[in-house]
Design an enzyme around this catalytic site. Structure first.
Site, PDB file in Angstrom:
ATOM      1  N   LYS A   1     -13.796  40.100  -4.696  1.00  0.00           N
ATOM      2  CA  LYS A   1     -15.195  40.193  -4.250  1.00  0.00           C
ATOM      3  C   LYS A   1     -15.571  41.653  -4.199  1.00  0.00           C
ATOM      4  CE  LYS A   1     -19.003  38.487  -2.589  1.00  0.00           C
ATOM      5  NZ  LYS A   1     -19.727  39.388  -3.515  1.00  0.00           N
TER       6      LYS A   1
ATOM      7  N   LYS B   1     -14.337  45.408  -7.606  1.00  0.00           N
ATOM      8  CA  LYS B   1     -15.524  46.274  -7.718  1.00  0.00           C
ATOM      9  C   LYS B   1     -15.825  46.479  -9.188  1.00  0.00           C
ATOM     10  CE  LYS B   1     -18.356  48.526  -4.941  1.00  0.00           C
ATOM     11  NZ  LYS B   1     -18.724  48.231  -3.544  1.00  0.00           N
TER      12      LYS B   1
HETATM   13  P1  NAD Z   1     -28.656  52.515  -2.619  1.00  0.00           P
HETATM   14  O1  NAD Z   1     -28.595  52.808  -4.061  1.00  0.00           O
HETATM   15  O2  NAD Z   1     -29.632  51.515  -2.146  1.00  0.00           O
HETATM   16  O3  NAD Z   1     -28.902  53.850  -1.778  1.00  0.00           O
HETATM   17  C1  NAD Z   1     -28.152  54.993  -1.953  1.00  0.00           C
HETATM   18  C2  NAD Z   1     -28.917  56.114  -1.272  1.00  0.00           C
HETATM   19  O4  NAD Z   1     -28.153  57.301  -1.324  1.00  0.00           O
HETATM   20  C3  NAD Z   1     -30.245  56.423  -1.950  1.00  0.00           C
HETATM   21  O5  NAD Z   1     -31.215  56.699  -0.954  1.00  0.00           O
HETATM   22  C4  NAD Z   1     -29.943  57.689  -2.733  1.00  0.00           C
HETATM   23  O6  NAD Z   1     -31.109  58.474  -2.942  1.00  0.00           O
HETATM   24  C5  NAD Z   1     -28.951  58.343  -1.812  1.00  0.00           C
HETATM   25  N1  NAD Z   1     -28.104  59.310  -2.479  1.00  0.00           N
HETATM   26  C6  NAD Z   1     -27.586  59.290  -3.725  1.00  0.00           C
HETATM   27  N2  NAD Z   1     -26.864  60.384  -3.938  1.00  0.00           N
HETATM   28  C7  NAD Z   1     -26.901  61.093  -2.788  1.00  0.00           C
HETATM   29  C8  NAD Z   1     -26.349  62.318  -2.371  1.00  0.00           C
HETATM   30  N3  NAD Z   1     -25.602  63.047  -3.199  1.00  0.00           N
HETATM   31  N4  NAD Z   1     -26.588  62.728  -1.116  1.00  0.00           N
HETATM   32  C9  NAD Z   1     -27.358  61.998  -0.277  1.00  0.00           C
HETATM   33  N5  NAD Z   1     -27.915  60.845  -0.630  1.00  0.00           N
HETATM   34  C10 NAD Z   1     -27.690  60.415  -1.861  1.00  0.00           C
HETATM   35  O7  NAD Z   1     -27.175  52.116  -2.192  1.00  0.00           O
HETATM   36  P2  NAD Z   1     -26.688  51.298  -0.918  1.00  0.00           P
HETATM   37  O8  NAD Z   1     -26.480  49.898  -1.338  1.00  0.00           O
HETATM   38  O9  NAD Z   1     -27.559  51.616   0.227  1.00  0.00           O
HETATM   39  O10 NAD Z   1     -25.241  51.923  -0.720  1.00  0.00           O
HETATM   40  C11 NAD Z   1     -25.024  53.099   0.045  1.00  0.00           C
HETATM   41  C12 NAD Z   1     -23.555  53.153   0.428  1.00  0.00           C
HETATM   42  O11 NAD Z   1     -23.229  51.974   1.189  1.00  0.00           O
HETATM   43  C13 NAD Z   1     -22.591  53.167  -0.738  1.00  0.00           C
HETATM   44  O12 NAD Z   1     -21.458  53.933  -0.404  1.00  0.00           O
HETATM   45  C14 NAD Z   1     -22.173  51.705  -0.876  1.00  0.00           C
HETATM   46  O13 NAD Z   1     -20.935  51.549  -1.517  1.00  0.00           O
HETATM   47  C15 NAD Z   1     -22.111  51.330   0.594  1.00  0.00           C
HETATM   48  N6  NAD Z   1     -22.195  49.903   0.829  1.00  0.00           N
HETATM   49  C16 NAD Z   1     -23.251  49.186   0.363  1.00  0.00           C
HETATM   50  C17 NAD Z   1     -23.299  47.824   0.625  1.00  0.00           C
HETATM   51  C18 NAD Z   1     -24.460  46.981   0.193  1.00  0.00           C
HETATM   52  O14 NAD Z   1     -24.531  45.817   0.627  1.00  0.00           O
HETATM   53  N7  NAD Z   1     -25.380  47.479  -0.591  1.00  0.00           N
HETATM   54  C19 NAD Z   1     -22.253  47.197   1.330  1.00  0.00           C
HETATM   55  C20 NAD Z   1     -21.200  47.972   1.799  1.00  0.00           C
HETATM   56  C21 NAD Z   1     -21.181  49.332   1.536  1.00  0.00           C
END
Ligand code: NAD
Length: 431
Positions: free
Chosen positions: A68, A104
């Site tokens: 997953k 992943k």
């Molecule tokens: P997203 O694409 O919706 O948002 C990512 C954000 O980070 C955006 O606002 C982007 O502008 C910003 N960003 C990109 N590069 C950056 C940098 N160098 N410095 C600061 N900000 C930066 O992604 P998301 O789904 O919100 O995921 C964010 C984190 O959470 C990731 O590490 C992801 O693996 C983790 N995560 C996401 C989920 C999910 O359900 N989407 C679940 C668990 C973990």
């Protein structure tokens, strides 16, 4: 190929293993991804040219169930990054006791450079390339950085076309109309909010007197910032890939979200209906947001943000890791010496995979739950696992990160035992 990220991730395993009765064989197995697939995806671009994109899917471990994990679209996606993210998914799914292993995927690209049609062809091409590697009982996809419900919908549709049957359970985080679950789009932020709200009272830290900085105002960071702000926390800084904003007296998060939805960027604004006015603020960089003098720091963007180089300057009392892998193992040591409480990614951001599991269950049963039920089940699960992790940390005098790995490793060990594979080669009676 560099495997620096995975090598650093494995150090958490090494640290936890001495508290867990697991054989050398089992630990050795968990150090390596089970299967890694690398694919080239040809895409016809809008101008008629052909571009080849590099994609990956990794199934790290499936001892506890099908793989997953999300799919990331980002210029820095590499095999090392995808393997590390799949490693974290393995421990996260075990920590929150879901019947899943860890996986992943990702494609190396800047999605902002592609038109919507090109993105659709690429997403469908990715599924063409990995279709034999995934499935509702094999490996299930979800959104991650720069992917969303629309992309998940295309992926599910393409898989269903290939298999000649509607297969909603192969992808989670889909649009509601295609079998998505209520509450999935906000699940990671909501889960993190439940964890934060359950932990801070242990330190007598009240919302009204707590300042917060959030790096990464995306699908997860923006939801969490808004929940915190509605609960009375003072969110003083947020950032996205282009940089951040800071206001000592606090930011109006719903207005910033409204502005971002309309303009695809963040600005310090206060909006009344459709009119947004700029408010007093300072422009800060993504490096500066990490070292602000706040109570709570929330990295919610990418990995390797808090390193040996900037950890000495971190001033927050609490770090809640919403991004995967934002803190390196060297930084961990420095933060620990400084007495900063770090709450690890595999616990704090587990709300996403938990509601993805709920979506998979709903797809397979055909019975869809109301939002309240989804959130109630999420809260019960994530808070219970947080409390167990907390008890382990107290009992063994270890960090919450090590406690989380111990908790997850115990479950992985039980599964390896149940399969009879833990000491397979060591057990001479079966030879
Ligand atoms: P997203 O694409 O919706 O948002 C990512 C954000 O980070 C955006 O606002 C982007 O502008 C910003 N960003 C990109 N590069 C950056 C940098 N160098 N410095 C600061 N900000 C930066 O992604 P998301 O789904 O919100 O995921 C964010 C984190 O959470 C990731 O590490 C992801 O693996 C983790 N995560 C996401 C989920 C999910 O359900 N989407 C679940 C668990 C973990």
């Amino acid at each position: 190929m560099s495997n620096a990220l995975l090598a650093d991730a494995r150090k958490r395993l090494e640290k936890a293993r001495k508290y867990v009765s697991l054989s050398e064989d089992a630990i050795e197995r968990l150090k390596y991804p089970k299967t890694s697939l690398s694919v080239s995806i040809p895409v016809r671009m809008d101008d008629g040219s052909l571009r080849i994109f590099q994609g990956y899917r990794v199934r790290y471990d499936d001892t506890r169930g099908p793989g997953k994990g999300g799919v990331r679209y980002h210029p820095n996606v590499s095999m090392d990054e995808v393997q590390s993210l799949a490693f974290w998914m393995t421990f996260k799914a075990a920590l929150v006791n879901l019947p899943f292993g860890g996986a992943k995927g990702g494609i190396t690209l800047d999605p902002k450079e592609l038109s919507r049609q090109e993105l659709e062809r690429l997403s469908r091409g990715y599924i063409e390339a990995i279709a034999d590697f995934i499935g509702p009982d094999i490996d299930i996809l979800a959104p991650d950085v720069y992917t969303n419900a629309m992309i998940m919908g295309w992926m599910m549709d393409q898989y269903s076309i290939i298999k000649r049957k509607i297969s909603p359970a192969v992808v989670t985080g889909k649009p509601l109309t295609m079998g998505g679950s209520k509450g999935r789009s906000s699940a990671t932020g909501t889960g993190a909010f439940y964890v934060i709200n359950a932990i801070l009272p242990k330190f007598e830290q009240l919302p009204e007197t707590t300042t917060v900085a959030v790096q990464g105002f995306g699908k997860v960071g923006a939801v969490l910032a808004e929940l915190l702000s509605k609960a009375g926390y003072k969110v003083v800084a947020v950032s996205d890939s282009k940089g951040g904003i800071y206001a000592e007296k606090g930011l109006d998060i719903p207005s910033i979200r409204q502005y971002k939805d309309e303009h695809r960027g963040i600005k310090a604004v206060y909006c009344k209906d459709s009119v947004c006015n700029i408010v007093e603020h300072q422009v800060i960089t993504n490096a500066e947001i990490l070292t602000l003098d706040v109570d709570v720091l929330i990295p919610a963007a990418l990995e390797n943000q808090i390193t040996e180089a900037n950890a000495p300057d971190v001033k927050a009392k609490f770090i809640f890791e919403v991004a995967n892998g934002p803190t390196t193992s060297d930084a961990d040591k420095i933060l620990e010496q400084k007495g900063i409480h770090v709450f690890p990614d595999i616990l704090v951001n587990a709300g996403g995979v938990t509601v993805s599991y709920f979506e998979w269950v709903q797809n397979r049963s055909g019975l869809y739950w109301p939002l309240q039920e989804v959130n109630q089940r999420l809260k019960e699960k994530i808070v219970a696992e947080m409390q167990e992790t907390w008890s382990i940390a107290q009992e063994l005098s270890v960090s919450m990160r090590t406690a989380a790995y111990i908790h997850a490793l115990n479950r992985l060990g039980e599964a390896l035992d149940a399969k009879g594979t833990r000491d397979y080669y060591a057990d001479e009676s079966i030879l």
